[in-house]
Design an enzyme around this catalytic site. Structure first.
Site, PDB file in Angstrom:
ATOM      1  N   ARG A 117      13.404   2.091 -26.861  1.00 13.83           N
ATOM      2  CA  ARG A 117      14.686   2.076 -27.583  1.00 13.83           C
ATOM      3  C   ARG A 117      15.878   1.684 -26.718  1.00 13.83           C
ATOM      4  NH1 ARG A 117      12.522   6.765 -29.562  1.00 13.83           N
ATOM      5  NH2 ARG A 117      11.582   6.518 -31.640  1.00 13.83           N
ATOM      6  N   LYS A 139      24.552 -10.388 -27.311  1.00 11.72           N
ATOM      7  CA  LYS A 139      23.544 -10.737 -28.323  1.00 11.72           C
ATOM      8  C   LYS A 139      22.226 -11.057 -27.628  1.00 11.72           C
ATOM      9  CE  LYS A 139      26.317 -12.814 -32.028  1.00 11.72           C
ATOM     10  NZ  LYS A 139      26.527 -14.097 -32.766  1.00 11.72           N
ATOM     11  N   GLU A 181      29.723 -26.181 -24.856  1.00 12.22           N
ATOM     12  CA  GLU A 181      30.211 -24.853 -25.261  1.00 12.22           C
ATOM     13  C   GLU A 181      31.538 -24.536 -24.581  1.00 12.22           C
ATOM     14  OE1 GLU A 181      28.822 -23.146 -27.634  1.00 12.22           O
ATOM     15  OE2 GLU A 181      26.689 -23.691 -27.672  1.00 12.22           O
ATOM     16  N   LYS A 218      35.507 -16.244 -23.948  1.00 11.77           N
ATOM     17  CA  LYS A 218      34.468 -15.641 -24.788  1.00 11.77           C
ATOM     18  C   LYS A 218      34.582 -14.118 -24.802  1.00 11.77           C
ATOM     19  CE  LYS A 218      29.759 -15.275 -26.308  1.00 11.77           C
ATOM     20  NZ  LYS A 218      28.363 -15.681 -26.311  1.00 11.77           N
ATOM     21  N   GLU A 228      30.830  -9.269 -34.923  1.00 11.71           N
ATOM     22  CA  GLU A 228      31.019 -10.495 -35.704  1.00 11.71           C
ATOM     23  C   GLU A 228      31.384 -10.239 -37.155  1.00 11.71           C
ATOM     24  OE1 GLU A 228      28.458 -13.702 -34.525  1.00 11.71           O
ATOM     25  OE2 GLU A 228      28.623 -14.633 -36.482  1.00 11.71           O
ATOM     26  N   ARG A 232      35.141 -13.015 -34.153  1.00 16.74           N
ATOM     27  CA  ARG A 232      34.050 -13.595 -33.372  1.00 16.74           C
ATOM     28  C   ARG A 232      33.495 -14.862 -34.025  1.00 16.74           C
ATOM     29  NH1 ARG A 232      29.285 -10.281 -30.099  1.00 16.74           N
ATOM     30  NH2 ARG A 232      28.359 -12.122 -29.170  1.00 16.74           N
ATOM     31  N   ASN A 236      31.666 -19.878 -33.716  1.00 15.97           N
ATOM     32  CA  ASN A 236      30.739 -20.739 -34.450  1.00 15.97           C
ATOM     33  C   ASN A 236      31.281 -22.144 -34.671  1.00 15.97           C
ATOM     34  OD1 ASN A 236      28.937 -18.631 -34.668  1.00 15.97           O
ATOM     35  ND2 ASN A 236      29.811 -17.917 -36.595  1.00 15.97           N
ATOM     36  N   HIS A 239      29.099 -25.235 -34.935  1.00 17.19           N
ATOM     37  CA  HIS A 239      27.719 -24.755 -35.023  1.00 17.19           C
ATOM     38  C   HIS A 239      27.114 -24.828 -36.417  1.00 17.19           C
ATOM     39  CE1 HIS A 239      28.334 -23.507 -30.936  1.00 17.19           C
ATOM     40  NE2 HIS A 239      27.099 -23.056 -30.846  1.00 17.19           N
ATOM     41  N   HIS A 243      23.902 -26.661 -35.893  1.00 16.04           N
ATOM     42  CA  HIS A 243      22.582 -26.048 -36.128  1.00 16.04           C
ATOM     43  C   HIS A 243      21.772 -26.850 -37.145  1.00 16.04           C
ATOM     44  CE1 HIS A 243      23.840 -21.814 -34.591  1.00 16.04           C
ATOM     45  NE2 HIS A 243      23.156 -22.461 -33.674  1.00 16.04           N
ATOM     46  N   HIS A 255      20.890 -28.319 -27.690  1.00 16.04           N
ATOM     47  CA  HIS A 255      21.864 -27.603 -28.509  1.00 16.04           C
ATOM     48  C   HIS A 255      23.297 -28.099 -28.306  1.00 16.04           C
ATOM     49  CE1 HIS A 255      23.680 -24.127 -30.490  1.00 16.04           C
ATOM     50  NE2 HIS A 255      24.417 -23.927 -29.418  1.00 16.04           N
TER      51      HIS A 255
HETATM   52  N1  LIG Z   1      22.913 -14.721 -26.869  1.00 13.09           N
HETATM   53  C1  LIG Z   1      23.862 -15.602 -27.063  1.00 13.09           C
HETATM   54  O1  LIG Z   1      25.005 -15.258 -27.348  1.00 13.09           O
HETATM   55  C2  LIG Z   1      23.535 -17.053 -26.915  1.00 13.09           C
HETATM   56  C3  LIG Z   1      24.580 -17.993 -26.867  1.00 13.09           C
HETATM   57  C4  LIG Z   1      24.263 -19.315 -26.674  1.00 13.09           C
HETATM   58  C5  LIG Z   1      22.939 -19.709 -26.525  1.00 13.09           C
HETATM   59  N2  LIG Z   1      21.947 -18.784 -26.580  1.00 13.09           N
HETATM   60  C6  LIG Z   1      20.537 -19.181 -26.416  1.00 13.09           C
HETATM   61  O2  LIG Z   1      20.375 -19.779 -25.131  1.00 13.09           O
HETATM   62  C7  LIG Z   1      19.246 -20.644 -25.181  1.00 13.09           C
HETATM   63  C8  LIG Z   1      19.566 -21.925 -24.453  1.00 13.09           C
HETATM   64  O3  LIG Z   1      19.868 -21.620 -23.116  1.00 13.09           O
HETATM   65  P1  LIG Z   1      19.796 -22.720 -21.967  1.00 13.09           P
HETATM   66  O4  LIG Z   1      20.498 -23.936 -22.411  1.00 13.09           O
HETATM   67  O5  LIG Z   1      20.213 -22.047 -20.732  1.00 13.09           O
HETATM   68  O6  LIG Z   1      18.255 -23.134 -21.973  1.00 13.09           O
HETATM   69  P2  LIG Z   1      16.994 -22.716 -21.097  1.00 13.09           P
HETATM   70  O7  LIG Z   1      16.972 -21.298 -20.780  1.00 13.09           O
HETATM   71  O8  LIG Z   1      15.836 -23.293 -21.812  1.00 13.09           O
HETATM   72  O9  LIG Z   1      17.223 -23.523 -19.739  1.00 13.09           O
HETATM   73  C9  LIG Z   1      17.222 -24.935 -19.756  1.00 13.09           C
HETATM   74  C10 LIG Z   1      16.216 -25.499 -18.743  1.00 13.09           C
HETATM   75  O10 LIG Z   1      16.735 -25.394 -17.426  1.00 13.09           O
HETATM   76  C11 LIG Z   1      15.802 -24.743 -16.571  1.00 13.09           C
HETATM   77  N3  LIG Z   1      16.610 -24.053 -15.577  1.00 13.09           N
HETATM   78  C12 LIG Z   1      17.332 -22.930 -15.745  1.00 13.09           C
HETATM   79  N4  LIG Z   1      18.074 -22.687 -14.667  1.00 13.09           N
HETATM   80  C13 LIG Z   1      17.812 -23.660 -13.756  1.00 13.09           C
HETATM   81  C14 LIG Z   1      18.289 -23.951 -12.459  1.00 13.09           C
HETATM   82  N5  LIG Z   1      19.248 -23.213 -11.878  1.00 13.09           N
HETATM   83  N6  LIG Z   1      17.779 -25.020 -11.819  1.00 13.09           N
HETATM   84  C15 LIG Z   1      16.866 -25.812 -12.439  1.00 13.09           C
HETATM   85  N7  LIG Z   1      16.394 -25.598 -13.673  1.00 13.09           N
HETATM   86  C16 LIG Z   1      16.866 -24.528 -14.334  1.00 13.09           C
HETATM   87  C17 LIG Z   1      14.988 -23.892 -17.494  1.00 13.09           C
HETATM   88  O11 LIG Z   1      13.730 -23.601 -16.940  1.00 13.09           O
HETATM   89  C18 LIG Z   1      14.884 -24.784 -18.724  1.00 13.09           C
HETATM   90  O12 LIG Z   1      13.861 -25.734 -18.550  1.00 13.09           O
HETATM   91  C19 LIG Z   1      18.923 -20.843 -26.658  1.00 13.09           C
HETATM   92  O13 LIG Z   1      17.749 -20.129 -26.957  1.00 13.09           O
HETATM   93  C20 LIG Z   1      20.094 -20.234 -27.375  1.00 13.09           C
HETATM   94  O14 LIG Z   1      19.755 -19.689 -28.624  1.00 13.09           O
HETATM   95  C21 LIG Z   1      22.236 -17.482 -26.759  1.00 13.09           C
HETATM   96 ZN   LIG Z   2      26.050 -22.646 -29.119  1.00 14.48          ZN
END
Ligand SMILES: NC(=O)c1ccc[n+]([C@@H]2O[C@H](COP(=O)([O-])OP(=O)(O)OC[C@H]3O[C@@H](n4cnc5c(N)ncnc54)[C@H](O)[C@@H]3O)[C@@H](O)[C@H]2O)c1
Ligand SMILES: [Zn+2]
Length: 355
Positions: A117, A139, A181, A218, A228, A232, A236, A239, A243, A255
């Site tokens: 939990r 999130k 972003e 942010k 949200e 918040r 979006n 988005h 999306h 993305h």
């Molecule tokens: N929780 C939230 O508020 C929130 C907000 C925005 C996005 N997200 C989520 O984030 C995800 C996307 O994140 P992302 O763009 O970081 O993608 P990701 O985690 O897939 O990373 C992108 C790529 O870069 C590689 N990588 C990461 N760090 C590295 C580094 N320092 N050197 C070399 N390679 C590296 C990873 O292995 C991957 O192949 C999505 O799932 C999205 O839904 C969440």
């Molecule tokens: Zn986004």
């Protein structure tokens, strides 16, 4: 080692070069942890997990590495990790460390939110996108066949450690992805920050300033509205269309690129509705262009299909799609109705068609 610390409504965000080495000083709560699991992916782990383990020493940590990619942000991976932690006796006095991009911070965050939990989480984002966005705001979650991020929880980390020394290994496309972003943050809340980005060149980018600026925006927005219900929603921006496009392109286009297309289309909608300063369209297109981000939908995409796909957005209210629309660079429209603005289909179609 110099560190900028941004205190937020919950977790402090530390930004600096080489600050993973200072983990135990920056996050004193780690010293009370009985067990520590570091969750990472197979791209990040081999390069950076040793630094984290060294910084935690003499405390020992268990490394869990998942294959990279959105496909693994799943309930299946969540189940494997939680089973492994339970099998090796992780209890309430454990800490989960997320070391990676947004896929890892979302997934590890959901593990931390749900294990027994909820156990404490420490985020060490390693992509620009995770530093400016995914690791901030609490999130967490995983994807399902029905869509992205549909199962999850709010779970704030103890702290966020944005160590800029991990960024040089990040592929160029991933840097650009995160900048989309950051540009969004400028449009929704801070014209001066937008100008900083508009004057940035990728090769000489001041990542410290960019990440600090985005985190400040942010966290300010999220602090106003953690769950949200209103403000918040401005996050979006770009988005709803973004999306839909991402979904129609089978998640093959990053993305941030889809959000860039979405920001352009949604800005045109806002202008058509006479909610927005028309100058934003060109200003936004110029900064997106500067980083090689797209300003128009791919020709192959059908406008009607995009509109149909927006209806599936989880942010729709009673089946009516609502948009977060800008009023001008640095400010959003629609405060009086909780920042969710319905847009007539003809206006959406026109904004998408004007490629
Ligand atoms: N929780 C939230 O508020 C929130 C907000 C925005 C996005 N997200 C989520 O984030 C995800 C996307 O994140 P992302 O763009 O970081 O993608 P990701 O985690 O897939 O990373 C992108 C790529 O870069 C590689 N990588 C990461 N760090 C590295 C580094 N320092 N050197 C070399 N390679 C590296 C990873 O292995 C991957 O192949 C999505 O799932 C999205 O839904 C969440
Ligand atoms: Zn986004």
């Amino acid at each position: 080692v110099s560190v900028t610390t941004i205190s937020t409504w919950s977790a402090p965000v530390h930004i600096g070069h080489g600050i993973i080495a200072e983990l135990r000083t920056l996050v004193p709560a780690l010293d009370r942890a009985h067990r520590i699991a570091v969750i990472t992916d197979e791209n990040v782990g081999p390069q950076y997990a040793d630094r984290v383990a060294a910084a935690l020493a003499p405390m020992r940590s268990t490394l869990i590495s998942i294959p990279p990619g959105e496909l693994h942000k799943s309930r299946a991976t969540w189940a494997q990790i939680t089973d492994a932690l339970l099998a090796s006796g992780f209890g309430r006095d454990s800490v989960i460390v997320a070391l990676g991009g947004g896929v890892v911070t979302d997934l590890a965050g959901f593990v931390a939110a749900t294990l027994l939990r909820g156990v404490p989480l420490l985020n060490i984002p390693t992509t620009v996108l995770a530093m400016v966005d995914a690791a901030i705001g609490g999130k967490t979650g995983v994807d399902t066949e029905h869509g992205k991020n549909l199962v999850g929880a709010f779970h704030s980390p103890l702290a966020v450690i944005a160590d800029l020394s991990v960024l040089p290994s990040l592929p160029l496309m991933e840097q650009i992805n995160g900048l989309a972003e950051a540009i969004k943050h400028g449009v929704i809340a801070d014209a001066a920050y937008f100008e900083l980005l508009a004057g940035t060149q990728l090769a000489t980018a001041d990542w410290h300033a960019i990440i600090e600026g985005s985190v400040r925006i942010k966290t300010r927005v999220v602090a106003d509205d953690e769950r949200e219900l209103g403000r918040r929603k401005v996050l979006n921006f770009g988005h709803t269309i973004g999306h839909a496009v991402e979904h129609l392109l089978d998640y093959q286009v990053p993305h941030g690129l889809c959000v860039a297309m979405g920001m352009m289309a949604e800005t045109r909608m806002a202008i058509a509705l006479e909610l927005c300063d028309p100058a934003l369209e060109d200003a936004l297109a110029a900064v997106l262009d500067r980083f090689g981000l797209p300003t128009a939908l791919p020709d192959a995409l059908d406008v009607d299909a995009v509109i149909a796909a927006t209806a599936a957005d989880k942010k729709s209210r009673q089946g009516i799609v609502e948009y977060a629309l800008p009023a001008r660079c640095g400010a959003m429209a629609g405060a009086e109705r909780g920042y969710g603005i319905p847009v007539p289909t003809a206006i959406v179609a026109a904004a998408l068609g004007q490629a």
